[in-house]
Structure formats: C-alpha cells, structure tokens
Design an enzyme around this catalytic site. Structure first.
Site, PDB file in Angstrom:
ATOM      1  N   ASP A 157     -12.025  -9.095   4.705  1.00 12.88           N
ATOM      2  CA  ASP A 157     -13.344  -9.094   4.061  1.00 12.88           C
ATOM      3  C   ASP A 157     -13.951 -10.493   4.081  1.00 12.88           C
ATOM      4  O   ASP A 157     -15.153 -10.657   4.293  1.00 12.88           O
ATOM      5  CB  ASP A 157     -13.253  -8.585   2.608  1.00 12.88           C
TER       6      ASP A 157
ATOM      7  N   TYR B  55       0.815  -1.204   0.000  1.00 14.68           N
ATOM      8  CA  TYR B  55       0.000   0.000   0.000  1.00 14.68           C
ATOM      9  C   TYR B  55       0.857   1.266   0.000  1.00 14.68           C
ATOM     10  O   TYR B  55       0.448   2.299  -0.518  1.00 14.68           O
ATOM     11  CB  TYR B  55      -0.900   0.041   1.243  1.00 14.68           C
TER      12      TYR B  55
ATOM     13  N   ASP C 107      -6.205  -6.956   4.024  1.00 12.99           N
ATOM     14  CA  ASP C 107      -7.360  -6.310   3.403  1.00 12.99           C
ATOM     15  C   ASP C 107      -8.312  -7.377   2.871  1.00 12.99           C
ATOM     16  O   ASP C 107      -9.518  -7.345   3.117  1.00 12.99           O
ATOM     17  CB  ASP C 107      -6.879  -5.397   2.269  1.00 12.99           C
TER      18      ASP C 107
ATOM     19  N   LYS D  46       3.111 -15.279   1.866  1.00  8.04           N
ATOM     20  CA  LYS D  46       3.265 -15.986   0.592  1.00  8.04           C
ATOM     21  C   LYS D  46       4.754 -16.304   0.443  1.00  8.04           C
ATOM     22  O   LYS D  46       5.406 -15.937  -0.545  1.00  8.04           O
ATOM     23  CB  LYS D  46       2.722 -15.104  -0.546  1.00  8.04           C
TER      24      LYS D  46
ATOM     25  N   ASP E 181      -3.139 -18.068   0.025  1.00 10.23           N
ATOM     26  CA  ASP E 181      -4.198 -18.735  -0.748  1.00 10.23           C
ATOM     27  C   ASP E 181      -4.854 -19.826   0.084  1.00 10.23           C
ATOM     28  O   ASP E 181      -6.080 -19.963   0.127  1.00 10.23           O
ATOM     29  CB  ASP E 181      -3.652 -19.278  -2.081  1.00 10.23           C
TER      30      ASP E 181
HETATM   31  C1  IPM Z   1     -10.337  -1.257   4.127  1.00 11.22           C
HETATM   32  C2  IPM Z   1     -10.631  -0.622   2.798  1.00 11.22           C
HETATM   33  C3  IPM Z   1      -9.494   0.326   2.475  1.00 11.22           C
HETATM   34  C4  IPM Z   1      -8.231  -0.482   2.334  1.00 11.22           C
HETATM   35  C5  IPM Z   1      -9.724   1.210   1.232  1.00 11.22           C
HETATM   36  C6  IPM Z   1     -11.025   1.964   1.319  1.00 11.22           C
HETATM   37  C7  IPM Z   1      -8.571   2.143   0.998  1.00 11.22           C
HETATM   38  O1  IPM Z   1     -10.816  -1.602   1.835  1.00 11.22           O
HETATM   39  O2  IPM Z   1     -10.228  -0.525   5.127  1.00 11.22           O
HETATM   40  O3  IPM Z   1     -10.225  -2.480   4.177  1.00 11.22           O
HETATM   41  O4  IPM Z   1      -7.957  -1.039   1.268  1.00 11.22           O
HETATM   42  O5  IPM Z   1      -7.498  -0.579   3.317  1.00 11.22           O
HETATM   43 MG    MG Z   2     -10.829  -3.571   2.569  1.00 10.11          MG
END
Ligand code: IPM
Ligand code: MG
Length: 365
Positions: free
Chosen positions: A254, A143, A250, A194, A226
C-alpha cells in the site's frame, strides 16, 4: 494460428463491473490484433456472491476458475457486507480464492509514469523514476497461520490470537520467484522481515541468505520492516525488487502504491506453481462512486496486460496494451482520481473509448 484462452471474469462489487466491461472490450480488440481468441466465463465473488448464494466464494466459482487459463478479478467488498460474520465477508472470499488456487506469489509493481508525477504527495525529485516491484507471499504467514482464535480466559476476559508461521519450503518458493523477477529487472533484491524480534523472521532471513548462493548475479540485502517502510517514503529509488511475507507485504505494497499517487493505476498478479493466476487491480471496489461511470479503468486494463504477460505468455499483446495506456495519458485523458487542470476529464466508458482508439492508431515514436 489463433491461440485460444479461456478467461474467468470475476467482476465482483462496486466499480468492479464497470472497469471489467471496459477491460473486456480492450481484450477483444487486442485479440483481433494479435490473433488471440478469448472465451470469457463470468462467475460470482464477494458481496454480489453473498447476495446471490449466501457465500462470498461459491464452490462453483472456484471450479470455474480452476477450469480456465487465467482469472481476471476486479474488486470486492462494500459497506453493505462489512458487519457480516467473518466467514461471510467478501474478504474471506478473496482469501479463499488465493488459498484455493494456491496463489502463493503476489506481484505488485509500483512504477511512476512521467505523466503522473504530480499526482504523488511526495516531491518530484524523490519519486521521479521510481520503478519497483513488491513480491508478497500470499498464502502463508499470519493470515493463514494456525492456531488462531478468540476465547475467554479464566477471568472471563476476551483474548484473541493469530500465529505468524512459515515453513522453510514456503520461504524458499517465494524466494525463488522473487530472485527470478529481480534477475529480469535491476538484479537487486531486498528481503524485508522483523528478524530483530521474531523467530519466524529469523528463519525467513536465513533461508533468503541461503538461496542467494544460487543467484550470484542478484544482489541480496535485508531490511527490518519498520526501516523498510521509512526508506520507501524517504528514498524509494533505492529499491528494485522487494520480497516479504504476507502481512508486511500487505502494508508495504500500500505504501508503494501510494508513492505513485495514483492507486487507480496499479495492477497485480497472483501466481501459483501451476494452474491459473489471478490478475487484479490493487485498488478496492470504491462503493462511493460505483455505478456513476466515474471509475478509473486503467488498473484493471493493466491487470489484463499482466495476465497476458505472466499468465498467458503473450508479452507482445501486453506491451501493446501498456503502450495504449501511455498514449491516452499523453493525450491528456484523466478520470476524476487523476484529474489536474488542463487535462481532459473523462468517465470510465470514455476512457475505454480513448484506449480503443489508441489501440487502433500507431504507437507514437
Ligand atoms: C490486499 C487486501 C486484502 C489483504 C484484503 C482485502 C483481505 O488488503 O489484497 O492487499 O489483506 O490481502
Ligand atoms: Mg492490502
């Protein structure tokens, strides 16, 4: 004696202001119960900051945040700002806030609430009892890695690149946070990388292994990213605490969030080694339902609970808020995202009222 905390509120965009308004009421009520005084100061971030100042993270916002005990953020972004140049996008404001406050540790818990088991897309037996924590490194990796950019090669073809880079001290400090958290939880830490392909991941793995000698009571394991993604949906109960880099975190957070089926329920905390932390829901700004009183405020309210626990060291107040969330779910109140037959459909404000009533009533045994 009343304890006073200065809290910066960043309502942001979309449903942000609605869920923030509910949360402020909850904090005021909890303050009365626990003798805490909150001094709220509001600042601009994301799209609303772009509209007002041309920048997603005005310098004044960063200064206000620095000058507070904790920062409560709602959500940023929306279709309106999606095609602006990268430097002016709402997301850039969020990344600037993380970097500006040195928030290298991102804590994303994903626990299944018994009342919401059926909200998950996975089978009951797979997810019942899931309670895990993703610890994501937040200010390094690909990032923020340099060099990065986009240029035209000799043949005039566009080439773009980013750099995934970690220094050993960056790995060690997030490792320590994760080991400490695992120690207070189930004492199992899974480091995700990884290392079969990436040098940066091999260093990550070596440093985590080295650190583990300081934490003999925590069991360390390693998974390739993975495989970790696969294991998270196959049998998530095998995980207690997960530690990983920025990009993998990230993605995995999710997945972990969606295991619960209710991303509208999940809070997060971003912490540095000093200074205020930022506490925010995992979900986004949901522009499609903004301004309609339909948003689920519970992740924001639970983020305030995380703020009390991890940012202000007020664990009893945090526990009381979490209990109130439990109470309203037990009473059958659901916003649209979690609605199921037989439940009571409520809007954002009514959910806030139900929470306030729960806070005033005794916690059921
Ligand atoms: C998160 C989001 C952010 C990230 C974006 C909005 C920049 O997806 O907080 O997970 O990628 O970190
Ligand atoms: Mg995110």
């Amino acid at each position: 004696m009343t304890r006073t905390y200065r809290i910066t509120l960043l309502p942001g965009d979309g449903i942000g202001p609605e869920i923030m308004a509910v949360t402020v009421e909850i904090l005021r009520a909890i303050g009365r119960q626990f003798d805490l005084a909150f001094e709220f100061q509001e600042a601009l971030i994301g799209g609303s900051a772009i509209d007002a100042t041309g920048e997603p993270l005005p310098e004044a916002t960063l200064a206000t945040c620095r000058n507070s005990d904790a920062v409560l953020l709602a959500a940023i972004g929306g279709y309106k700002w999606d095609s602006l140049p990268r430097s002016q996008r709402p997301e850039t404001g969020l990344l600037g806030l993380r970097a500006g406050l040195g928030l290298f540790a991102n804590l994303r818990p994903a626990a299944i609430l018994p009342q919401l088991v059926d909200a998950s897309s996975l089978k009951r037996e797979v997810i019942e009892g899931v309670d895990l924590m993703v610890v994501r490194e937040l200010t390094g990796g690909i990032y923020f890695g340099e060099p990065k950019g986009c240029f035209a090669d000799e043949q005039g073809r566009q080439r773009a690149f980013n750099t995934m880079v970690y220094r050993e001290d960056e790995i060690d400090r997030i490792g320590r946070v994760a080991f400490d958290i695992a120690r207070k939880r189930g004492k199992r830490l899974c480091s995700v990388d990884k290392a079969n392909v990436l040098e940066v991941s091999q260093l990550w793995r070596d440093r985590m292994t080295l650190l583990s000698s300081e934490y003999a009571d925590v069991e360390l394991s390693h998974l390739y990213v993975d495989n970790a993604a696969m294991q998270l949906v196959r049998w998530p109960k095998q995980f207690d605490t997960i530690v990983t880099g920025n990009l993998f975190g990230d993605i995995l957070s999710d997945i972990a969030a969606m295991l619960t089926g209710s991303i509208g329920m999940l809070p997060s905390a971003s912490l540095g080694s000093e200074g205020p932390g930022v506490f925010e829901p995992v979900h986004g700004s949901a522009p499609d339902i903004a301004g309609q009183d339909k948003a689920n405020p519970l992740a924001q309210v639970l983020s305030a609970a995380m703020m009390l626990r991890y940012g202000l060291d007020e664990p009893e107040a945090a526990t009381r808020i979490e209990a109130a969330v439990n109470q309203v779910l037990d009473q059958g109140y659901r916003t649209g995202d979690l609605y199921a037959e037989g439940m009571t459909l409520v809007g954002c404000k009514a959910m806030g009222d139900a929470l306030l009533a729960a806070l005033e009533s005794p916690i059921p045994a």
